[in-house]
Design a protein around this motif. Structure first.
Motif, PDB file in Angstrom:
ATOM      1  N   ARG A 111       0.860  -1.185   0.000  1.00 26.42           N
ATOM      2  CA  ARG A 111       0.000   0.000   0.000  1.00 26.42           C
ATOM      3  C   ARG A 111       0.894   1.232   0.000  1.00 26.42           C
ATOM      4  NH1 ARG A 111      -5.416   1.316   3.475  1.00 26.42           N
ATOM      5  NH2 ARG A 111      -5.378   3.557   3.164  1.00 26.42           N
ATOM      6  N   ASP A 155      -6.895   3.511  -2.466  1.00 31.42           N
ATOM      7  CA  ASP A 155      -6.886   3.110  -3.869  1.00 31.42           C
ATOM      8  C   ASP A 155      -5.478   2.775  -4.375  1.00 31.42           C
ATOM      9  OD1 ASP A 155      -5.872   5.710  -3.946  1.00 31.42           O
ATOM     10  OD2 ASP A 155      -7.028   6.284  -5.714  1.00 31.42           O
ATOM     11  N   ARG A 156      -4.485   2.836  -3.515  1.00 32.88           N
ATOM     12  CA  ARG A 156      -3.104   2.467  -3.842  1.00 32.88           C
ATOM     13  C   ARG A 156      -2.701   1.219  -3.055  1.00 32.88           C
ATOM     14  NH1 ARG A 156      -1.233   3.086  -7.896  1.00 32.88           N
ATOM     15  NH2 ARG A 156       0.887   3.113  -7.093  1.00 32.88           N
ATOM     16  N   PHE A 202      -2.568  -2.936  -3.193  1.00 34.47           N
ATOM     17  CA  PHE A 202      -2.543  -4.001  -4.191  1.00 34.47           C
ATOM     18  C   PHE A 202      -2.140  -5.327  -3.563  1.00 34.47           C
ATOM     19  CE2 PHE A 202      -1.779   0.025  -6.222  1.00 34.47           C
ATOM     20  CZ  PHE A 202      -2.641  -0.010  -7.303  1.00 34.47           C
ATOM     21  N   ARG A 233      -2.850  -6.897  -8.351  1.00 36.34           N
ATOM     22  CA  ARG A 233      -4.265  -6.576  -8.534  1.00 36.34           C
ATOM     23  C   ARG A 233      -4.694  -5.620  -7.424  1.00 36.34           C
ATOM     24  NH1 ARG A 233      -4.015 -12.264  -8.313  1.00 36.34           N
ATOM     25  NH2 ARG A 233      -4.797 -12.055  -6.206  1.00 36.34           N
ATOM     26  N   PRO A 234      -5.660  -4.742  -7.704  1.00 35.73           N
ATOM     27  CA  PRO A 234      -6.153  -3.868  -6.628  1.00 35.73           C
ATOM     28  C   PRO A 234      -6.683  -4.710  -5.470  1.00 35.73           C
ATOM     29  CG  PRO A 234      -6.957  -3.119  -8.749  1.00 35.73           C
ATOM     30  CD  PRO A 234      -6.303  -4.457  -8.981  1.00 35.73           C
TER      31      PRO A 234
END
Length: 112
Positions: A67, A72-73, A75, A106-107
């Protein structure tokens, strides 16, 4: 000290400041039942939420996350290869370029 300031912490709450690559490998190798995760925090990041975390599943595979601040960052990737996990984690901890290339990230599903 040319690299980032990092701290590794085990499932048992034992912390190691500025862990070497050899120590990270030992800590990863020790993951298993009762000691399933290792978190490495970037202490010198401009804001909270900069870390890599490795969780060893019961089947022996590794769930690897990173992270970089905001939710949103965040993965994830999964592998059974201890050496691949170590390579990415040690490179990230050292601030070396190219550490993301080890996996198809991947997120993170929860978004945070």
């Amino acid at each position: 000290m040319g690299g980032p300031e990092v701290r590794a912490e085990t499932s048992h709450g034992v912390a190691y400041d500025a862990p070497s690559g050899a120590l990270l490998l030992r800590l990863l190798d020790e993951l298993g039942p009762g000691n399933q995760y290792l978190i490495v925090d970037r202490l010198d990041a401009p804001d909270a939420g900069h870390f890599m975390q490795v969780y060893r599943e019961v089947d022996g595979t590794f769930a690897v996350e990173y992270r970089e601040g905001a939710a949103d960052r965040h993965f994830e990737a999964v592998t059974a290869d201890l050496w691949q996990v170590h390579e990415a984690l040690a490179a990230w901890a050292a601030g070396a370029p190219g550490w993301r290339d080890a996996f198809d990230w991947r997120p993170w599903p929860s978004g945070g």
